[in-house]
Design a protein around this motif. Structure first.
Motif, PDB file in Angstrom:
ATOM      1  N   THR A   1     -60.965  96.213   1.477  1.00 54.51           N
ATOM      2  CA  THR A   1     -59.989  96.038   2.551  1.00 54.51           C
ATOM      3  C   THR A   1     -59.934  94.576   2.983  1.00 54.51           C
ATOM      4  O   THR A   1     -60.924  93.833   2.895  1.00 54.51           O
TER       5      THR A   1
ATOM      6  N   GLU B   1     -54.313 100.447   9.982  1.00 58.81           N
ATOM      7  CA  GLU B   1     -53.809  99.634   8.867  1.00 58.81           C
ATOM      8  C   GLU B   1     -54.773  99.668   7.685  1.00 58.81           C
ATOM      9  O   GLU B   1     -54.347  99.795   6.527  1.00 58.81           O
TER      10      GLU B   1
ATOM     11  N   TRP C   1     -55.320 103.494   6.073  1.00 59.35           N
ATOM     12  CA  TRP C   1     -54.174 104.046   5.350  1.00 59.35           C
ATOM     13  C   TRP C   1     -53.435 102.961   4.563  1.00 59.35           C
ATOM     14  O   TRP C   1     -52.282 103.148   4.180  1.00 59.35           O
ATOM     15  N   THR C   2     -54.124 101.831   4.318  1.00 59.09           N
ATOM     16  CA  THR C   2     -53.619 100.742   3.464  1.00 59.09           C
ATOM     17  C   THR C   2     -52.161 100.394   3.743  1.00 59.09           C
ATOM     18  O   THR C   2     -51.328 100.290   2.830  1.00 59.09           O
ATOM     19  N   GLY C   3     -51.842 100.250   4.997  1.00 51.97           N
ATOM     20  CA  GLY C   3     -50.528  99.793   5.395  1.00 51.97           C
ATOM     21  C   GLY C   3     -49.439 100.840   5.377  1.00 51.97           C
ATOM     22  O   GLY C   3     -48.275 100.522   5.648  1.00 51.97           O
ATOM     23  N   ASN C   4     -49.762 102.082   5.091  1.00 56.16           N
ATOM     24  CA  ASN C   4     -48.741 103.141   5.050  1.00 56.16           C
ATOM     25  C   ASN C   4     -49.239 104.384   5.801  1.00 56.16           C
ATOM     26  O   ASN C   4     -49.448 105.446   5.203  1.00 56.16           O
ATOM     27  N   PRO C   5     -49.460 104.262   7.115  1.00 53.34           N
ATOM     28  CA  PRO C   5     -50.034 105.385   7.862  1.00 53.34           C
ATOM     29  C   PRO C   5     -49.015 106.506   8.048  1.00 53.34           C
ATOM     30  O   PRO C   5     -47.821 106.239   8.260  1.00 53.34           O
ATOM     31  N   PRO C   6     -49.474 107.749   8.027  1.00 50.28           N
ATOM     32  CA  PRO C   6     -48.578 108.879   8.307  1.00 50.28           C
ATOM     33  C   PRO C   6     -48.346 109.008   9.808  1.00 50.28           C
ATOM     34  O   PRO C   6     -49.063 108.388  10.617  1.00 50.28           O
TER      35      PRO C   6
END
Length: 376
Positions: free
Chosen positions: A261, A160, A163-168
């Motif tokens: 973060t 989290e 990748w700031t809440g947008n993981p691949p």
């Protein structure tokens, strides 16, 4: 004539007039026995000297061997040394003499396997060498773990934050690769397929083992505590040494890679507040040792960057007064009073109001006086 009559024959002795007394041969026999006892005591004394010399690491003046002690015409003493004397009592302890072999048995404090510097961009040192920590996300992962050293950080939290809440979809695979790379550089001598010691897997997460690593954040906190304690005890010179040593550890924003973060932001704010307090404490120590002009230069820059910190304004005003700048000292207090009223709608704390009155009245309590013994 009987040969040897004087040794117990029947011929009268010419010495005693033909009358053999009971004391003649008895005295000679007693003297011989006493001589033998003296010789035995001498031999025992030599043996004891050697024995205690070995026990206490003393040098002997005599080089006589305890196994070859004797007098001419008598056989050498070949008995073993006497038994050891009773153990000494608690009131008369036997002195201890440390030899090099004994002192080497005391283990040195264990050295950390890795040192982390987080008061700025993350750095890691192993065997005195600064490591290449690789790609930005790999560095950020290490900074995240250092911020919670000794505590496990869950994989979900790591993903989290990195990748700031947008993981691949490949986030977990990438994370595992980052961990493997960090383990390789942090423990370059670890044998293949052996458990990691520094960066460990813990349940569904990872942790840095605080038993084998050292972090500059902890050293800074220790220096700060020691400096304030010295200042409270009236030892400003010692306080200066401790506080300056702590401030020298800073190289930029704490945990720079992950300072924004959600997980680390509270710790960054705590350390920044601690740093500002240490700067103020250092300036207070400068005033306590009479370095007023130096304190003025430090505090002018500090209050411009942090105008609402009242303790900094108080210290600057006092430093200016002691440097012979009374008008400037009053201007600092009144500027602070106006700013607090306009921006926050509050009055200065009582300590600043009291300081203003003392400056106006030239109170002797404001003058600097050297401490007895230098206050070191």
């Amino acid at each position: 004539m009987v040969i040897g009559a004087g040794l117990g024959g029947t011929c009268p002795s010419p010495v005693d007039g033909g009358h053999r007394t009971a004391t003649g041969n008895g005295d000679a026999r007693r003297i011989a026995e006493l001589e033998r006892e003296v010789q035995e005591l001498r031999r025992a004394n030599e043996i004891l000297k050697v024995y205690f010399a070995k026990e206490l690491d003393l040098e002997l003046e005599s080089t006589t061997s305890p196994l070859a002690v004797g007098t001419p015409g008598e056989p050498a003493l070949t008995e073993p040394p006497p038994a050891a004397p009773p153990a000494p009592s608690a009131r008369s302890p036997r002195p201890i003499h440390w030899s090099p072999a004994q002192s080497s048995m005391i283990p040195d404090p264990p050295r950390p396997m890795a040192e982390f510097r987080a008061l700025g961009p993350i750095e890691a040192v192993v065997d005195g060498r600064v490591l290449d920590l690789g790609a930005p996300k790999q560095r950020a992962l290490l900074a995240l773990l250092v911020s919670k050293v000794g505590q496990p950080v869950a994989v979900d939290v790591i993903v989290e934050e990195l990748w700031t809440g947008n993981p691949p979809p490949s986030a977990i695979t990438s994370l595992q690769a980052y961990v493997a790379n960090l383990r390789r550089v942090l423990e370059p001598n670890r044998a293949p397929r052996t458990p990691a010691t520094v960066l460990r897997t813990y349940g569904r997460g990872y942790l840095l083992d605080n038993h084998v690593v050292e972090v500059d954040v902890h050293r800074f906190s220790e220096r700060a505590s020691a400096g304030w304690e010295a200042l409270d005890r009236g030892k400003p010179q010692q306080a200066l040494r401790e506080l300056e040593a702590g401030l020298m550890l800073w190289r930029g924003q704490a945990y720079a890679e992950v300072a924004d973060t959600t997980y680390v932001r509270p710790e960054v704010a705590r350390l920044e507040e601690l740093r500002l307090s240490v700067i103020e404490g250092r300036c207070a120590a400068l005033l306590a040792v009479g370095a007023h002009e130096m304190a003025v230069a430090e505090l002018e820059a500090f209050t411009q960057a942090h105008p609402l910190r009242e303790y900094g304004c108080e210290l600057l005003s006092l430093a200016l007064y002691r440097a012979g700048r009374q008008a400037d000292a009053l201007a600092v207090l009144r500027t602070n009073q106006r700013r607090l009223a306009e921006e926050l709608g509050i009055d200065p704390r009582p300590a600043l109001q009291h300081l203003e009155n003392e400056i106006l009245n030239h109170a002797p309590a404001l003058d600097w006086r050297p401490r007895p013994g230098g206050g070191a």
